[in-house]
Design a protein around this motif. Structure first.
Motif, PDB file in Angstrom:
ATOM      1  N   SER A   1      69.587 113.969  49.094  1.00 22.51           N
ATOM      2  CA  SER A   1      68.682 115.002  49.612  1.00 22.51           C
ATOM      3  C   SER A   1      69.031 116.329  48.957  1.00 22.51           C
ATOM      4  N   SER A   2      68.142 117.284  49.062  1.00 31.24           N
ATOM      5  CA  SER A   2      68.391 118.593  48.472  1.00 31.24           C
ATOM      6  C   SER A   2      69.497 119.323  49.238  1.00 31.24           C
ATOM      7  N   ILE A   3      70.286 120.130  48.510  1.00 30.38           N
ATOM      8  CA  ILE A   3      71.394 120.859  49.122  1.00 30.38           C
ATOM      9  C   ILE A   3      71.340 122.317  48.696  1.00 30.38           C
ATOM     10  N   SER A   4      71.819 123.180  49.560  1.00 27.40           N
ATOM     11  CA  SER A   4      71.935 124.603  49.239  1.00 27.40           C
ATOM     12  C   SER A   4      73.368 124.886  48.794  1.00 27.40           C
ATOM     13  N   HIS A   5      73.524 125.880  47.922  1.00 28.34           N
ATOM     14  CA  HIS A   5      74.866 126.226  47.455  1.00 28.34           C
ATOM     15  C   HIS A   5      74.946 127.734  47.237  1.00 28.34           C
ATOM     16  N   TYR A   6      76.176 128.223  47.132  1.00 28.17           N
ATOM     17  CA  TYR A   6      76.436 129.643  46.946  1.00 28.17           C
ATOM     18  C   TYR A   6      76.949 129.953  45.537  1.00 28.17           C
ATOM     19  N   GLY A   7      76.575 129.107  44.589  1.00 35.65           N
ATOM     20  CA  GLY A   7      76.950 129.330  43.201  1.00 35.65           C
ATOM     21  C   GLY A   7      77.677 128.137  42.606  1.00 35.65           C
ATOM     22  N   ILE A   8      77.470 127.934  41.297  1.00 38.56           N
ATOM     23  CA  ILE A   8      78.148 126.862  40.560  1.00 38.56           C
ATOM     24  C   ILE A   8      79.030 127.534  39.509  1.00 38.56           C
ATOM     25  N   ARG A   9      80.342 127.292  39.576  1.00 38.95           N
ATOM     26  CA  ARG A   9      81.293 127.961  38.711  1.00 38.95           C
ATOM     27  C   ARG A   9      82.048 126.935  37.868  1.00 38.95           C
ATOM     28  N   LEU A  10      82.164 127.268  36.578  1.00 36.08           N
ATOM     29  CA  LEU A  10      82.877 126.393  35.646  1.00 36.08           C
ATOM     30  C   LEU A  10      84.119 127.130  35.146  1.00 36.08           C
TER      31      LEU A  10
END
Length: 317
Positions: A30-39
């Motif tokens: 299912s779709s998910i919310s996030h607060y940023g993707i960091r590498l």
């Protein structure tokens, strides 16, 4: 729900001045919310001293402070949503920018007994306090930049060696000392990491039948601990070049392929050094050998003859 890192190169080999590129693959029902993707990428030389290679006081220190090489991170995506199904998010990060100052030189990836040079890329998808952060980590391999490679060709010269009962520094069986044996040969002592270690060997005489002839590749790791240097020699791999009592005066080829992650260019750095040796081990038929288990194949035995040569490994163009 799962997260995976996939690099653009299947062999995962990169140079310091190149861009580390790949994809972040997220699979979610299912779709998910996030607060940023960091590498983030990191690299360091991890040092340790084991009790077997040092005294009681030295072994108390255990793992020493690592030598930092690389540490940087970027934001791949700001806060938002990831849809259901499989989502691929591309990324690109240059390991070393032109003119950028680094903590240390980019040593090549190496996995040893006491020295471990490792580079990791990690991704974190932050989901707030109520959800666990999604993370994945992957090791990639760093090799020397082309500008740092040796331009001159590897020396074709080989070192001559001979092995007899008189060259041995450890006790031998009485029948080996009285009957005698003579093995001669030659081997390259400087080798490119992309090429095999080559040479040849000839059994000229032996009163006792030969059981096996093996080539041991050894690493010599030295770590600076306080005001002293702790050195340990350990086995990397063994290559058998003869099984059974070989014919006399017949030339046998030596061809040893170097394992990638367990070898790197010979290094003499401030807090540590990595060197190599090659050991030629000749085992003779003996009933005594059947009574002892071989815990360390490089340890001197009454029924074995050995000769050890230094080996310099380099990375060439």
């Amino acid at each position: 729900m799962s997260i995976e890192l996939r690099l653009s190169r299947a062999n995962r080999i990169y140079h310091a001045n190149e861009a580390l590129e790949g994809k972040i693959i997220v699979k979610s029902p299912s779709s998910i919310s996030h607060y940023g993707i960091r590498l983030s990428v990191s690299g360091s030389v991890n040092l340790q001293v084991r009790g077997g290679s040092a005294g009681v006081i030295e072994s108390f220190y255990g793992v020493l402070r690592p030598v930092p090489i690389l540490k940087k991170s970027i934001e791949v995506r700001p806060s938002g949503k990831i849809g259901s199904g499989t989502t691929e998010i591309p990324f690109s990060l240059i390991l070393r920018q032109p003119g950028e100052e680094n903590l240390e030189r980019f040593y090549e990836t190496f996995h040893g007994a006491n020295i471990n040079t490792q580079y990791l890329v990690a991704v974190d998808i932050m989901r707030g306090y109520l959800h666990k952060t999604l993370s994945a980590t992957l090791e990639f391999i760093v090799e020397s930049d082309k500008a740092e490679l040796i331009e001159r060709p590897v020396s074709p010269e080989m070192v001559l060696f001979y092995i007899t009962q008189d060259t041995q520094r450890h006790p031998l069986l009485a029948e080996l000392k009285s009957g005698g044996f003579r093995v001669t040969g030659k081997m390259s002592t400087q080798c490119s990491l992309s090429d095999p270690v080559t040479g040849e060997l000839t059994v000229e005489a032996s009163a006792v039948p030969i059981c096996s002839i093996d080539i041991h590749l050894l690493r010599v790791e030295s770590v600076l601990l306080g005001e002293r240097i702790v050195t340990e020699t350990s086995l990397i791999q063994t290559t058998q070049i003869a099984d059974g009592d070989v014919c006399r005066n017949v030339t046998l080829s030596i061809y040893v392929i170097l394992p990638r992650l367990l070898t790197c260019p010979t290094i003499f750095a401030g807090p540590f050094s990595i060197e190599y040796k090659v050991s030629i081990a000749i085992s003779f038929h003996s009933e005594l050998s059947k009574l002892h288990s071989i815990s360390d194949p490089t340890a001197p035995r009454l029924w074995m003859a050995m000769e050890t040569l230094p080996l310099e490994l380099v990375r060439t163009r």
